[in-house]
Design an enzyme around this catalytic site. Structure first.
Site, mmCIF file in Angstrom:
data_model
loop_
_atom_site.group_PDB
_atom_site.id
_atom_site.type_symbol
_atom_site.label_atom_id
_atom_site.label_comp_id
_atom_site.label_asym_id
_atom_site.label_seq_id
_atom_site.Cartn_x
_atom_site.Cartn_y
_atom_site.Cartn_z
ATOM 1 N N GLU A 89 -5.218 1.736 2.853
ATOM 2 C CA GLU A 89 -5.083 0.632 3.810
ATOM 3 C C GLU A 89 -5.136 1.140 5.237
ATOM 4 O O GLU A 89 -5.768 0.548 6.109
ATOM 5 C CB GLU A 89 -3.760 -0.115 3.554
ATOM 6 C CG GLU A 89 -3.677 -1.469 4.227
ATOM 7 C CD GLU A 89 -3.275 -1.432 5.690
ATOM 8 O OE1 GLU A 89 -3.576 -2.405 6.404
ATOM 9 O OE2 GLU A 89 -2.684 -0.443 6.135
ATOM 10 N N GLU A 90 -4.470 2.253 5.496
ATOM 11 C CA GLU A 90 -4.339 2.742 6.876
ATOM 12 C C GLU A 90 -5.632 3.355 7.410
ATOM 13 O O GLU A 90 -5.750 3.599 8.607
ATOM 14 C CB GLU A 90 -3.216 3.774 6.984
ATOM 15 C CG GLU A 90 -1.839 3.256 6.594
ATOM 16 C CD GLU A 90 -1.245 2.275 7.605
ATOM 17 O OE1 GLU A 90 -1.938 1.918 8.581
ATOM 18 O OE2 GLU A 90 -0.096 1.873 7.401
ATOM 19 N N ASP A 103 6.404 1.033 6.456
ATOM 20 C CA ASP A 103 4.973 0.702 6.326
ATOM 21 C C ASP A 103 4.295 1.705 5.414
ATOM 22 O O ASP A 103 3.833 2.732 5.875
ATOM 23 C CB ASP A 103 4.336 0.703 7.720
ATOM 24 C CG ASP A 103 2.870 0.333 7.726
ATOM 25 O OD1 ASP A 103 2.345 -0.082 6.690
ATOM 26 O OD2 ASP A 103 2.234 0.473 8.795
ATOM 27 N N HIS A 127 3.850 3.437 12.456
ATOM 28 C CA HIS A 127 2.759 4.267 13.020
ATOM 29 C C HIS A 127 3.245 5.264 14.070
ATOM 30 O O HIS A 127 2.440 6.033 14.597
ATOM 31 C CB HIS A 127 1.630 3.413 13.646
ATOM 32 C CG HIS A 127 0.867 2.588 12.650
ATOM 33 N ND1 HIS A 127 -0.427 2.165 12.864
ATOM 34 C CD2 HIS A 127 1.216 2.120 11.427
ATOM 35 C CE1 HIS A 127 -0.831 1.460 11.814
ATOM 36 N NE2 HIS A 127 0.156 1.414 10.936
ATOM 37 N N ASP A 154 -0.446 4.379 0.821
ATOM 38 C CA ASP A 154 -0.865 5.380 1.811
ATOM 39 C C ASP A 154 -0.131 5.116 3.121
ATOM 40 O O ASP A 154 0.372 4.017 3.355
ATOM 41 C CB ASP A 154 -2.383 5.356 2.022
ATOM 42 C CG ASP A 154 -2.872 4.094 2.722
ATOM 43 O OD1 ASP A 154 -2.463 2.988 2.300
ATOM 44 O OD2 ASP A 154 -3.634 4.189 3.705
ATOM 45 N N HIS A 170 0.850 -1.203 0.000
ATOM 46 C CA HIS A 170 0.000 0.000 0.000
ATOM 47 C C HIS A 170 0.876 1.240 0.000
ATOM 48 O O HIS A 170 1.970 1.229 0.566
ATOM 49 C CB HIS A 170 -1.019 0.005 1.139
ATOM 50 C CG HIS A 170 -0.457 0.021 2.542
ATOM 51 N ND1 HIS A 170 -0.114 1.185 3.192
ATOM 52 C CD2 HIS A 170 -0.195 -0.981 3.415
ATOM 53 C CE1 HIS A 170 0.324 0.899 4.413
ATOM 54 N NE2 HIS A 170 0.304 -0.408 4.577
HETATM 55 N N1 BES Z 1 1.310 -2.869 8.242
HETATM 56 C C1 BES Z 1 0.224 -2.736 9.145
HETATM 57 C C2 BES Z 1 -0.223 -4.058 9.721
HETATM 58 C C3 BES Z 1 0.811 -4.665 10.619
HETATM 59 C C4 BES Z 1 1.058 -4.102 11.832
HETATM 60 C C5 BES Z 1 1.528 -5.730 10.236
HETATM 61 C C6 BES Z 1 2.024 -4.631 12.654
HETATM 62 C C7 BES Z 1 2.503 -6.246 11.043
HETATM 63 C C8 BES Z 1 2.763 -5.691 12.246
HETATM 64 C C9 BES Z 1 -0.936 -2.099 8.425
HETATM 65 O O1 BES Z 1 -0.538 -1.077 7.564
HETATM 66 C C10 BES Z 1 -1.838 -1.455 9.429
HETATM 67 O O2 BES Z 1 -1.404 -0.731 10.269
HETATM 68 N N2 BES Z 1 -3.122 -1.712 9.322
HETATM 69 C C11 BES Z 1 -4.107 -1.075 10.106
HETATM 70 C C12 BES Z 1 -5.414 -1.562 9.573
HETATM 71 C C13 BES Z 1 -6.636 -0.882 10.077
HETATM 72 C C14 BES Z 1 -6.681 0.585 9.762
HETATM 73 C C15 BES Z 1 -7.872 -1.547 9.545
HETATM 74 C C16 BES Z 1 -3.934 -1.423 11.575
HETATM 75 O O3 BES Z 1 -3.539 -2.543 11.918
HETATM 76 O O4 BES Z 1 -4.178 -0.538 12.395
HETATM 77 MN MN MN Z 2 0.985 -1.373 6.442
#
Ligand code: BES
Ligand code: MN
Length: 451
Positions: A158-159, A127, A424, A96, A94
């Site tokens: 995605e975020e 990320d 994040h 974003d 992704h």
């Molecule tokens: N890359 C992350 C997911 C992730 C987090 C994988 C930690 C491995 C370790 C992804 O971009 C993410 O942060 N997704 C959001 C999704 C949500 C907004 C539906 C999340 O997990 O907060």
């Molecule tokens: Mn991600």
């Protein structure tokens, strides 16, 4: 041996391309692609999308388009058919990113890729822009014609959890058909430790509002009997943890156990940056708590900031809550349970309203297919160690939709987002050796899966 030649060739091709990869990551990080028009102009996302489209085109993907989705975002979708009879691999990422947050907490500019101590810093450096660059490296190291059919999918929201790409998978599943889907949006257990993610938690967010008074009143004249909305919110939020600190939501199970390789407590403390003398929260093994059970986080509270606050009782307060939902739990059921819990635990008859936000399903990957076996071998070859597995507490709701709409595909989750990346958070970074090794692994995998 032919295999050794392949590995060495791929490695040197990727290494030669690393300076280009760094420039490209700098360009990508420079796009302020936060997919929230309330925070950043949409041009940042569109520019990133166009750049990604052109980069994959230049890397040999014949047709790459921007496809608008129902949440207004643009997914970058590409396809390059493979030789007759060859399998198809879908490469996901992704473009974003999370908002940078308080920029004063960043040592250097969030949208300017900066090298420090051998790591590359910037919002999205890991990320997920680091993974975009790794996909590009893998394709270039192989060169076209590719040994397999390649599909490329770069998501634009995605975020945000607004589900644009999920809806596109539902309405146009033909764009996603593949034998193997490489979801490059997680990371190794540690730098240099090749790791596949085998489970993800899902997500169920809500915003809760508490109202108690017609308006602010003097805290001396009325403090005592007057129902303070902020105090009511604090009580309400506290009802979501038991004495030990485990998350409790009425009606939701919270005693699940992780059945894979665990997460060392000391390692977890280091990864999470827990201060000396401060304890971990809850009961059970660390892996139970972070991968197998629900967990509630208070993401934000609307209330007066310290500076500028008056000696007054607040009539209303709100909080944004993030519930992580473990594999096996339905996120909609969890969101309803959370809503009921908040309604039921309002103190003093305070008026509580709960607004549902995003929901996303948890996920468990299969690891018994030929794609996983080929990938395990390629990861071991690239990193010089056998492939390990972990769960992840984060969420990628798309995985479930793909599993449903592309039932023949194996889905594997990996990437450059190891714990030191601080995804994040302020000062997100990526270790370039992770980009390099992952690109080598992916190229080796594409080659072996095609033969
Ligand atoms: N890359 C992350 C997911 C992730 C987090 C994988 C930690 C491995 C370790 C992804 O971009 C993410 O942060 N997704 C959001 C999704 C949500 C907004 C539906 C999340 O997990 O907060
Ligand atoms: Mn991600």
């Amino acid at each position: 041996m032919a295999d050794e030649v392949t590995t060495r060739d791929v490695r040197s091709a990727v290494q030669e391309l690393m300076p280009t990869a760094k420039d490209e990551l700098a360009t990508l990080v420079g796009f302020r692609s936060v997919a929230d028009p309330r925070q950043f102009p949409p041009e940042g996302c569109l520019a990133a999308a166009n750049w990604v489209r052109e980069a994959f085109t230049a890397a040999g993907i014949g047709s790459v388009d921007l496809v608008e989705t129902v949440d207004g975002s643009h997914a970058v979708i590409g396809h390059q058919p493979g030789p007759p009879g060859a399998p198809t691999v879908l490469l996901y990422c992704h473009y974003d990113v999370q908002p940078p947050g308080d920029e004063s907490k960043w040592t250097t500019e969030p949208f300017e890729l900066t090298e420090r101590g051998g790591r590359w810093y910037g919002r999205g450096a890991a990320d997920c822009k680091g993974n975009i660059v790794a996909h590009l490296l893998a394709l270039r190291a192989l060169g076209s014609p590719f040994p397999v059919g390649i599909r490329v999918v770069a998501e634009g929201t995605e975020e945000m959890g607004t589900g644009g790409l999920e809806a596109l998978v539902e309405s146009r599943p033909e764009l996603f058909q593949a034998d193997m889907i490489v979801v490059a949006d997680t990371g190794n257990a540690a730098v240099g430790e090749p790791t596949a993610t085998v489970t993800l938690r899902g997500i169920a967010n809500v915003v809760v509002h508490v109202e108690t008074l017609a308006g602010e009143v003097h805290s001396g004249m009325f403090g005592g009997p007057a129902p303070d909305a902020l105090a009511a919110l604090v009580r309400l939020l506290d009802s979501l943890r038991d004495e030990a600190g485990d998350t409790v939501v009425d009606g939701l199970e919270n005693g699940q156990q992780w059945d894979g390789v665990g997460y060392e407590e000391a390692q977890f403390r280091t990864d999470a940056g827990v201060l000396d003398g401060v304890g971990l929260v809850g009961t059970g093994a660390v892996a139970d708590r972070v991968w197998a059970r629900p967990a509630l986080t208070i993401l934000g509270i609307d209330c007066p900031p310290v500076v500028g606050s008056a000696a007054a009782i607040q009539p209303r307060a709100s909080a944004r809550l993030n519930l992580r939902v473990p594999p096996g739990m339905d996120p909609t059921v969890a969101q309803e349970a959370l809503t009921r819990h908040l309604d039921a635990h309002a103190p003093w008859g305070a008026r509580v309203t709960v607004e549902p936000e995003s929901v996303g399903a948890p996920f468990r990957a299969r690891t018994d297919g030929p794609g996983y076996a080929a990938l395990a071998e390629a990861m071991a070859e690239a990193f010089g160690k056998p492939l390990g597995t972990v769960g992840q507490g984060g969420s990628i709701p798309l995985c479930n939709v793909l599993a449903e709409k592309v039932p023949g595909a194996e889905i594997v989750m990996l990437g450059v987002e190891e714990p030191r990346c601080l995804i994040h958070a302020p000062n997100e970074s990526v270790d370039p050796s992770e980009i390099e090794n992952l690109a080598v692994a992916e190229a080796l995998f594409l080659r072996s899966f095609g033969s």
